[in-house]
Design an enzyme around this catalytic site. Structure first.
Site, PDB file in Angstrom:
ATOM      1  N   ARG A  40       1.014  -1.426   0.128  1.00 16.19           N
ATOM      2  CA  ARG A  40       0.281   0.417   0.474  1.00 16.19           C
ATOM      3  C   ARG A  40       0.720   0.643  -0.049  1.00 16.19           C
ATOM      4  O   ARG A  40       1.371   1.188   0.471  1.00 16.19           O
ATOM      5  CB  ARG A  40      -1.433  -0.145   1.185  1.00 16.19           C
ATOM      6  CG  ARG A  40      -2.089  -0.660   1.325  1.00 16.19           C
ATOM      7  CD  ARG A  40      -3.138  -0.378   2.640  1.00 16.19           C
ATOM      8  NE  ARG A  40      -2.803  -0.404   3.103  1.00 16.19           N
ATOM      9  CZ  ARG A  40      -3.060  -0.214   4.336  1.00 16.19           C
ATOM     10  NH1 ARG A  40      -5.352  -0.216   4.185  1.00 16.19           N
ATOM     11  NH2 ARG A  40      -3.068  -0.223   5.598  1.00 16.19           N
ATOM     12  N   SER A 109     -12.460  -4.640  -2.669  1.00 20.73           N
ATOM     13  CA  SER A 109     -13.087  -4.754  -1.720  1.00 20.73           C
ATOM     14  C   SER A 109     -14.821  -4.818  -1.938  1.00 20.73           C
ATOM     15  O   SER A 109     -14.912  -3.677  -3.108  1.00 20.73           O
ATOM     16  CB  SER A 109     -12.233  -3.398  -1.417  1.00 20.73           C
ATOM     17  OG  SER A 109     -11.023  -3.666  -1.042  1.00 20.73           O
ATOM     18  N   LYS A 138      -7.784   2.811   9.195  1.00 20.72           N
ATOM     19  CA  LYS A 138      -9.216   2.403   8.275  1.00 20.72           C
ATOM     20  C   LYS A 138     -10.289   3.868   8.772  1.00 20.72           C
ATOM     21  O   LYS A 138     -11.026   2.684   9.656  1.00 20.72           O
ATOM     22  CB  LYS A 138     -10.146   1.688   7.712  1.00 20.72           C
ATOM     23  CG  LYS A 138     -11.056   1.455   6.719  1.00 20.72           C
ATOM     24  CD  LYS A 138      -9.613   0.704   5.236  1.00 20.72           C
ATOM     25  CE  LYS A 138     -10.235   1.054   4.399  1.00 20.72           C
ATOM     26  NZ  LYS A 138     -10.502   0.985   3.258  1.00 20.72           N
TER      27      LYS A 138
END
Length: 210
Positions: A40, A109, A138
């Protein structure tokens, strides 16, 4: 792709860690039993993303552990990664598949039941069920699936599912018991003092499935 389940223990990297730390961490984590690694880089610096991805690719070389790139199809193609993982606001899966070809792994996702249903007909290899529990990494969570929601998703999805969000040593057995194909973790491995031991313990807690 590996013949056994590549999604089983899925490491998602922490973009706050520098390349050296990250490479050491990934090397230790795969020794401990991690079966897939997603890189990421949320800060929009494509050059830095390519550099990180290329460095991790070297670490994974010969391990049989697939390298997945988060969000960016261009970065995945640039470093010849094994796959790419898209969020709901990224490039549409059909377009991504057209660009990456039939062999690369494509993940997506899904954040609610509607997205889960709609994704069943998309040209993707697996779905990330996000988020199982609230998590500090998140902050914009639409929905928490929880154990009941995850169990229902496992029972209805034709595609392999990877659970992510707030999973750790304390709840991984409960998650594994739903029959989900894979479990993705960030903090439980990235922030462990010994990532190899942490990964090995998580594999142990998950039991013999996979």
């Amino acid at each position: 792709m590996m013949t056994n389940n590549p999604y089983r223990l899925y490491l998602v990297t922490d973009e706050q860690q520098d390349i050296t730390t990250l490479c050491e961490l990934v090397s230790a984590a795969i020794k401990g039993g991690v079966t897939m690694v997603q890189v990421r880089e949320k800060h929009g610096d494509v050059r830095a993303f390519i550099e990180r991805a290329a460095a991790i690719k070297q670490v994974l070389k010969g391990s049989g552990v697939p390298l997945i790139i988060n969000d960016r199809v261009d970065v995945a193609l640039a470093v010849k990664a094994d796959g790419v993982h898209l969020g709901q606001s990224d490039m549409p899966a059909t377009l991504a598949r057209a660009l990456i070809g039939p062999k690369m792994i494509l993940g997506l996702s899904v954040e609610n039941d509607t997205q889960l249903r709609e994704a069943q007909t998309l040209p993707v290899d697996y779905l990330g069920i996000s988020a199982i529990f609230a998590t500090p990494t998140k902050t914009n969570i639409i929905n928490q699936w929880g154990i009941a929601g995850l169990t229902q998703a496992v029972n209805t999805s034709q595609l392999p599912l990877v659970a992510i969000g707030g999973i750790n040593e304390a709840n991984i057995q409960e998650i594994a018991a739903t029959g989900v194909d894979g479990i993705a973790l960030v903090s439980a491995i990235c922030h462990a003092s010994n990532p190899q031991q942490a990964a090995a313990k998580l594999v142990d807690l998950m039991g013999a499935k996979g």
